[in-house]
Design a protein around this motif. Structure first.
Motif, PDB file in Angstrom:
ATOM      1  N   GLU A   1       0.844  -1.206   0.000  1.00  0.00           N
ATOM      2  CA  GLU A   1       0.000   0.000   0.000  1.00  0.00           C
ATOM      3  C   GLU A   1       0.880   1.257   0.000  1.00  0.00           C
ATOM      4  O   GLU A   1       0.642   2.201  -0.763  1.00  0.00           O
ATOM      5  CB  GLU A   1      -0.924  -0.023   1.225  1.00  0.00           C
ATOM      6  CG  GLU A   1      -1.936   1.107   1.285  1.00  0.00           C
ATOM      7  CD  GLU A   1      -3.055   0.969   0.251  1.00  0.00           C
ATOM      8  OE1 GLU A   1      -3.504  -0.160   0.000  1.00  0.00           O
ATOM      9  OE2 GLU A   1      -3.459   2.023  -0.311  1.00  0.00           O
TER      10      GLU A   1
ATOM     11  N   ALA B   1      -4.880   1.036   7.515  1.00  0.00           N
ATOM     12  CA  ALA B   1      -6.185   0.384   7.253  1.00  0.00           C
ATOM     13  C   ALA B   1      -5.978  -0.884   6.427  1.00  0.00           C
ATOM     14  O   ALA B   1      -6.615  -1.913   6.686  1.00  0.00           O
ATOM     15  CB  ALA B   1      -7.114   1.355   6.543  1.00  0.00           C
ATOM     16  N   THR B   2      -5.085  -0.836   5.449  1.00  0.00           N
ATOM     17  CA  THR B   2      -4.835  -2.009   4.606  1.00  0.00           C
ATOM     18  C   THR B   2      -4.264  -3.165   5.441  1.00  0.00           C
ATOM     19  O   THR B   2      -4.696  -4.311   5.311  1.00  0.00           O
ATOM     20  CB  THR B   2      -3.877  -1.641   3.466  1.00  0.00           C
ATOM     21  OG1 THR B   2      -4.507  -0.646   2.669  1.00  0.00           O
ATOM     22  CG2 THR B   2      -3.552  -2.849   2.609  1.00  0.00           C
TER      23      THR B   2
ATOM     24  N   GLU C   1      -4.616  -3.573   8.627  1.00  0.00           N
ATOM     25  CA  GLU C   1      -5.570  -4.009   9.641  1.00  0.00           C
ATOM     26  C   GLU C   1      -6.773  -4.737   9.067  1.00  0.00           C
ATOM     27  O   GLU C   1      -7.484  -5.442   9.784  1.00  0.00           O
ATOM     28  CB  GLU C   1      -5.987  -2.828  10.539  1.00  0.00           C
ATOM     29  CG  GLU C   1      -4.781  -2.333  11.351  1.00  0.00           C
ATOM     30  CD  GLU C   1      -5.105  -1.291  12.405  1.00  0.00           C
ATOM     31  OE1 GLU C   1      -6.229  -0.762  12.382  1.00  0.00           O
ATOM     32  OE2 GLU C   1      -4.232  -1.023  13.253  1.00  0.00           O
ATOM     33  N   GLU C   2      -6.983  -4.595   7.752  1.00  0.00           N
ATOM     34  CA  GLU C   2      -8.057  -5.367   7.106  1.00  0.00           C
ATOM     35  C   GLU C   2      -7.846  -6.856   7.296  1.00  0.00           C
ATOM     36  O   GLU C   2      -8.787  -7.644   7.315  1.00  0.00           O
ATOM     37  CB  GLU C   2      -8.048  -5.110   5.587  1.00  0.00           C
ATOM     38  CG  GLU C   2      -8.931  -3.956   5.149  1.00  0.00           C
ATOM     39  CD  GLU C   2      -8.732  -3.656   3.673  1.00  0.00           C
ATOM     40  OE1 GLU C   2      -8.457  -4.592   2.902  1.00  0.00           O
ATOM     41  OE2 GLU C   2      -8.830  -2.469   3.303  1.00  0.00           O
TER      42      GLU C   2
ATOM     43  N   GLY D   1     -11.122  -6.348  10.056  1.00  0.00           N
ATOM     44  CA  GLY D   1     -11.712  -5.077  10.486  1.00  0.00           C
ATOM     45  C   GLY D   1     -12.361  -4.334   9.329  1.00  0.00           C
ATOM     46  O   GLY D   1     -12.394  -4.778   8.198  1.00  0.00           O
TER      47      GLY D   1
END
Lengths: 132, 201
Positions: free
Chosen positions: A112, A124-125, A127-128, A132
Motif C-alpha cells: 500500500e 487500514a490495509t 488491519e483489514e 476489520g
C-alpha cells in the motif's frame, strides 16, 4: 526523491530471524520503494524486544509521510508503544502501530505504501487482515 | 532522603531480583515465555551499575532514571511496565514525600501501569500485588514497613488460582490457573526489599 515520500515500515519481532525474514518478503514485493527497517531480539541477542533498537529502526525508516510499525507478540507492542512515546513530539503523531499479523501486515502495508498512500490508508490495509 | 538511603534501596531491589531470577524464570516458564527472571536481572544489573549516579539525584529524578534504565534494558514487556511504574512515581513524588504523598504517588503510578499494560487488577498480573499494597499503604497506620510485605506476599499467592487475561500467559487460558504470576512475584519481591530497608532505618 519521490521514494522518501512513501510511508515507512518498521518490523518489530521478538526474533531477529523473523524480523529479517519478514523484511526480505517485504523487499521482494516493493524493492527499495519504501523505507524499511526490521528489528528483533533483546540487547543480549536473545529473544525479546529492545526499546532503543526500535527507536533506531523508526529513525532508519523515517518518512515525512509517517511510519507504520508491525509487531508480533505482547512485549513487542508494549516496547514499540514506549519507543513511540520517546520519539520527538512532532514525529509521534506520524507513527502508528498496526493491529495486524506481522508478516502479512508488513507485506500488505508496504505494498500500500509503495503506491504513495497516506499513513491512515497504509494502516487500514494492514488491519483489514484482522477482519476489520 | 539521603544518598546512602537511596543507594541501599537500589541495592536491596537489585539483590532481591538477582537472587530470585531463576525462580522468576521458572514461574514464567510455567505460564509464559520464561524470560522474566533474566529480563529483570538484566535491567536491575544495569540499575545497580549506575547506582552511585542514580542515588546522587533527588528522589523524583532518581526514580525517573531507574525507570528509563529498566525501559531500555529489560527487553520484555516488563521493562516498559516497571519502567512506567518508576517513571510515574518520579513524576508524582515530591523530593521529600510524606507517607500520604508517597501512597498517593504510588496510586498515580499504578494508573500509568494500567494504561501501559491495558490491564486492571484481577487479570493475573503485577497489578494484583501493586493495587492491594497501595490500598494498604494509603490506609496508613503503624508498622507499614512490616505489614506491606505480608500484604504483597498474600496478594502474589492470590494470583495462583487466577486465570490470565493479559500477557503471554493469557494464551494458555484455563491452563494458566494454578501458577503464581511471575510479575506478581517480582512486584512482591520489590515491595519486600523496599520495606526491609525502611525497617532497618
Amino acid at each position: 526523491m519521490g521514494e522518501q515520500k512513501n510511508v515507512g515500515i518498521v518490523i518489530v519481532s521478538h526474533s531477529a530471524k523473523v524480523a529479517e525474514g519478514a523484511a526480505d518478503m517485504v523487499r521482494q514485493m516493493v524493492g527499495d520503494s519504501v523505507p524499511l527497517a526490521a528489528v528483533g531480539g533483546n540487547a543480549d541477542g536473545g529473544l525479546g524486544t529492545d526499546v532503543g533498537a526500535i527507536m533506531g529502526a523508526i529513525d532508519k525508516a523515517w518518512s515525512e509521510s509517517g511510519v507504520a510499525i508491525l509487531v508480533d507478540l505482547g512485549g513487542a507492542e508494549t516496547n514499540s508503544e514506549m519507543a513511540v512515546e520517546m520519539m520527538p513530539e512532532d514525529r509521534r503523531e506520524r507513527i502508528v502501530i498496526c493491529n495486524a499479523p506481522l508478516v502479512e501486515g508488513a507485506v500488505m502495508a508496504a505494498t500500500e505504501a509503495s503506491g504513495g498512500s497516506s499513513l491512515d490508508a497504509v494502516r487500514a490495509t494492514a488491519e483489514e487482515l484482522m477482519g476489520g | 532522603m539521603d544518598q546512602g538511603f537511596k543507594r541501599r534501596l537500589i541495592a536491596a531491589m537489585g539483590e532481591a531480583i538477582i537472587a530470585h531470577a531463576e525462580e522468576l524464570t521458572a514461574l514464567d516458564s510455567a505460564i509464559g515465555d520464561g524470560d522474566h527472571g533474566l529480563n529483570m536481572k538484566r535491567g536491575f544489573e544495569a540499575v545497580l551499575a549506575d547506582a552511585d549516579n542514580i542515588s546522587a539525584k533527588p528522589l523524583p529524578d532518581a526514580l525517573k532514571a531507574i525507570g528509563m534504565t529498566l525501559v531500555m534494558k529489560v527487553g520484555g514487556a516488563s521493562g516498559p511496565l516497571y519502567g512506567t511504574l518508576a517513571m510515574g512515581l518520579g513524576k508524582a513524588l515530591p523530593a521529600a514525600p510524606s507517607v500520604a504523598e508517597a501512597a498517593a504517588a504510588l496510586g498515580r503510578a499504578i494508573e500509568d501501569v494500567k494504561s501501559r499494560g491495558k490491564s486492571e487488577a484481577g487479570q493475573k498480573t503485577m497489578l494484583d500485588v501493586l493495587v492491594p499494597v497501595q490500598a494498604a499503604f494509603a490506609a496508613g497506620g503503624a508498622g507499614l514497613a512490616t505489614r506491606l510485605p505480608a500484604v504483597a506476599a498474600e496478594a502474589a499467592d492470590a494470583t495462583v488460582p487466577m486465570k490470565a487475561i493479559r500477557g503471554r500467559a493469557s494464551f494458555l487460558g484455563e491452563r494458566s490457573i494454578g501458577h503464581m504470576d511471575p510479575g506478581a512475584r517480582s512486584s512482591s519481591l520489590l515491595v519486600q526489599a523496599i520495606c526491609r530497608v525502611f525497617n532497618e532505618a
